[in-house]
Design a protein around this motif. Structure first.
Motif, PDB file in Angstrom:
ATOM      1  N   LYS A  49     -56.193 -59.906  35.018  1.00 55.08           N
ATOM      2  CA  LYS A  49     -55.408 -61.083  35.373  1.00 55.08           C
ATOM      3  C   LYS A  49     -56.238 -62.286  34.957  1.00 55.08           C
ATOM      4  CE  LYS A  49     -52.997 -63.379  39.141  1.00 55.08           C
ATOM      5  NZ  LYS A  49     -52.655 -63.330  40.563  1.00 55.08           N
ATOM      6  N   ALA A  50     -55.664 -63.162  34.158  1.00 54.40           N
ATOM      7  CA  ALA A  50     -56.366 -64.338  33.640  1.00 54.40           C
ATOM      8  C   ALA A  50     -57.654 -63.932  32.914  1.00 54.40           C
ATOM      9  CB  ALA A  50     -56.653 -65.339  34.755  1.00 54.40           C
ATOM     10  N   ALA A  68     -50.242 -54.018  41.823  1.00 59.52           N
ATOM     11  CA  ALA A  68     -51.256 -55.078  41.772  1.00 59.52           C
ATOM     12  C   ALA A  68     -50.571 -56.419  41.965  1.00 59.52           C
ATOM     13  CB  ALA A  68     -51.991 -55.060  40.430  1.00 59.52           C
ATOM     14  N   ALA A  69     -51.294 -57.355  42.516  1.00 60.21           N
ATOM     15  CA  ALA A  69     -50.807 -58.726  42.719  1.00 60.21           C
ATOM     16  C   ALA A  69     -49.479 -58.752  43.471  1.00 60.21           C
ATOM     17  CB  ALA A  69     -50.688 -59.447  41.377  1.00 60.21           C
ATOM     18  N   GLY A  70     -49.306 -57.821  44.419  1.00 60.95           N
ATOM     19  CA  GLY A  70     -48.101 -57.811  45.246  1.00 60.95           C
ATOM     20  C   GLY A  70     -46.875 -57.207  44.594  1.00 60.95           C
ATOM     21  N   ASP A  71     -46.990 -56.722  43.358  1.00 60.72           N
ATOM     22  CA  ASP A  71     -45.856 -56.130  42.653  1.00 60.72           C
ATOM     23  C   ASP A  71     -46.175 -54.705  42.230  1.00 60.72           C
ATOM     24  OD1 ASP A  71     -44.209 -58.455  42.687  1.00 60.72           O
ATOM     25  OD2 ASP A  71     -45.306 -59.260  40.969  1.00 60.72           O
ATOM     26  N   THR A  72     -45.115 -53.926  42.037  1.00 61.42           N
ATOM     27  CA  THR A  72     -45.254 -52.592  41.460  1.00 61.42           C
ATOM     28  C   THR A  72     -44.562 -52.608  40.111  1.00 61.42           C
ATOM     29  OG1 THR A  72     -45.286 -51.547  43.625  1.00 61.42           O
ATOM     30  CG2 THR A  72     -44.750 -50.144  41.744  1.00 61.42           C
ATOM     31  N   ASN A  73     -45.305 -52.248  39.074  1.00 62.02           N
ATOM     32  CA  ASN A  73     -44.767 -52.204  37.714  1.00 62.02           C
ATOM     33  C   ASN A  73     -44.813 -50.777  37.207  1.00 62.02           C
ATOM     34  OD1 ASN A  73     -44.451 -55.181  37.037  1.00 62.02           O
ATOM     35  ND2 ASN A  73     -46.546 -55.094  37.776  1.00 62.02           N
ATOM     36  N   PHE A 101     -47.306 -57.632  32.191  1.00 65.63           N
ATOM     37  CA  PHE A 101     -46.407 -57.720  33.344  1.00 65.63           C
ATOM     38  C   PHE A 101     -46.685 -59.056  34.016  1.00 65.63           C
ATOM     39  CE2 PHE A 101     -47.197 -53.121  32.911  1.00 65.63           C
ATOM     40  CZ  PHE A 101     -45.892 -52.673  32.745  1.00 65.63           C
ATOM     41  N   GLY A 102     -45.977 -60.096  33.622  1.00 68.25           N
ATOM     42  CA  GLY A 102     -46.236 -61.430  34.166  1.00 68.25           C
ATOM     43  C   GLY A 102     -47.651 -61.854  33.825  1.00 68.25           C
ATOM     44  N   GLU A 103     -48.468 -62.137  34.848  1.00 66.91           N
ATOM     45  CA  GLU A 103     -49.855 -62.558  34.643  1.00 66.91           C
ATOM     46  C   GLU A 103     -50.815 -61.383  34.439  1.00 66.91           C
ATOM     47  OE1 GLU A 103     -50.795 -64.868  38.089  1.00 66.91           O
ATOM     48  OE2 GLU A 103     -49.849 -66.665  37.284  1.00 66.91           O
ATOM     49  N   LEU A 104     -50.320 -60.167  34.631  1.00 70.25           N
ATOM     50  CA  LEU A 104     -51.177 -58.989  34.503  1.00 70.25           C
ATOM     51  C   LEU A 104     -51.086 -58.379  33.111  1.00 70.25           C
ATOM     52  CD1 LEU A 104     -50.431 -57.101  37.837  1.00 70.25           C
ATOM     53  CD2 LEU A 104     -52.379 -58.576  37.326  1.00 70.25           C
ATOM     54  N   THR A 105     -52.235 -57.972  32.585  1.00 71.90           N
ATOM     55  CA  THR A 105     -52.282 -57.202  31.349  1.00 71.90           C
ATOM     56  C   THR A 105     -52.858 -55.841  31.700  1.00 71.90           C
ATOM     57  OG1 THR A 105     -52.707 -59.202  30.062  1.00 71.90           O
ATOM     58  CG2 THR A 105     -53.182 -57.089  28.992  1.00 71.90           C
ATOM     59  N   VAL A 106     -52.138 -54.784  31.328  1.00 74.22           N
ATOM     60  CA  VAL A 106     -52.582 -53.425  31.595  1.00 74.22           C
ATOM     61  C   VAL A 106     -52.991 -52.794  30.266  1.00 74.22           C
ATOM     62  CG1 VAL A 106     -51.929 -51.151  32.477  1.00 74.22           C
ATOM     63  CG2 VAL A 106     -51.038 -53.223  33.576  1.00 74.22           C
ATOM     64  N   HIS A 107     -54.255 -52.370  30.176  1.00 71.36           N
ATOM     65  CA  HIS A 107     -54.783 -51.666  29.011  1.00 71.36           C
ATOM     66  C   HIS A 107     -54.817 -50.178  29.357  1.00 71.36           C
ATOM     67  CE1 HIS A 107     -56.222 -55.424  27.189  1.00 71.36           C
ATOM     68  NE2 HIS A 107     -56.544 -55.776  28.424  1.00 71.36           N
ATOM     69  N   TYR A 108     -54.470 -49.323  28.405  1.00 68.29           N
ATOM     70  CA  TYR A 108     -54.436 -47.887  28.678  1.00 68.29           C
ATOM     71  C   TYR A 108     -54.702 -47.097  27.405  1.00 68.29           C
ATOM     72  CZ  TYR A 108     -49.837 -48.655  26.687  1.00 68.29           C
ATOM     73  OH  TYR A 108     -48.820 -49.023  25.853  1.00 68.29           O
TER      74      TYR A 108
END
Length: 145
Positions: free
Chosen positions: A71-72, A127-132, A31-38
């Motif tokens: 993030k990063a 996270a980071a001001g956004d909701t995904n 999601f943009g700069e975010l990576t979500v692992h699950y």
């Protein structure tokens, strides 16, 4: 506690996925700069000490969902909420607990898995001001462990 964080991260990154499209084989979403692992597992495969340290119950009829946000390339705090539904379509609300160990942050929750089936997870990640939103299916086999 470090062993717990490493195990939970390994669950997110290493367990195979059955029947998922190629982009989701690593059980991650960008999601943009975010990576979500699950990843979701049957809680009975957790080592007793790891389960206890995380406040999780071990049972062949309980699953564990682990979510980690980066993030990063570094662990990033988030607010995670969502639901899980099984073959009956009934939704169960998920309540996540933050687990932090040496700067690594992950979020865990438990849910009922009464039978072998594909379970659908619908998550909201703030996270980071956004909701995904993240939705995925995962097969779980409660009697296997």
């Amino acid at each position: 506690m470090r062993q717990l964080a490493l195990f939970l991260l390994a669950c997110c990154l290493a367990l195979p996925t059955l029947g998922a499209e190629a982009a989701r084989q690593n059980r991650q979403e960008q999601f943009g700069e975010l990576t979500v692992h699950y990843n979701a597992i049957t809680s009975s495969i957790l080592q007793p000490g790891i389960a206890k340290a995380a406040g999780l119950m071990r049972s062949k009829n309980l699953g564990v969902l682990n979510v980690a946000v980066e993030k990063a390339g570094k662990s990033y705090a988030a607010a995670i909420s969502g639901t899980v539904s099984g073959p009956d379509g009934k939704k169960e609300r998920l309540t996540f607990t933050q687990v932090t160990e040496q700067g690594a942050v992950s979020y865990v929750t438990q849910f009922q898995i009464p039978q072998d089936a594909t379970y659908t997870f619908d998550l909201s990640i703030k996270a980071a001001g956004d909701t995904n939103r993240l939705s995925f299916d995962q097969e779980l086999f409660p009697g296997d462990s």
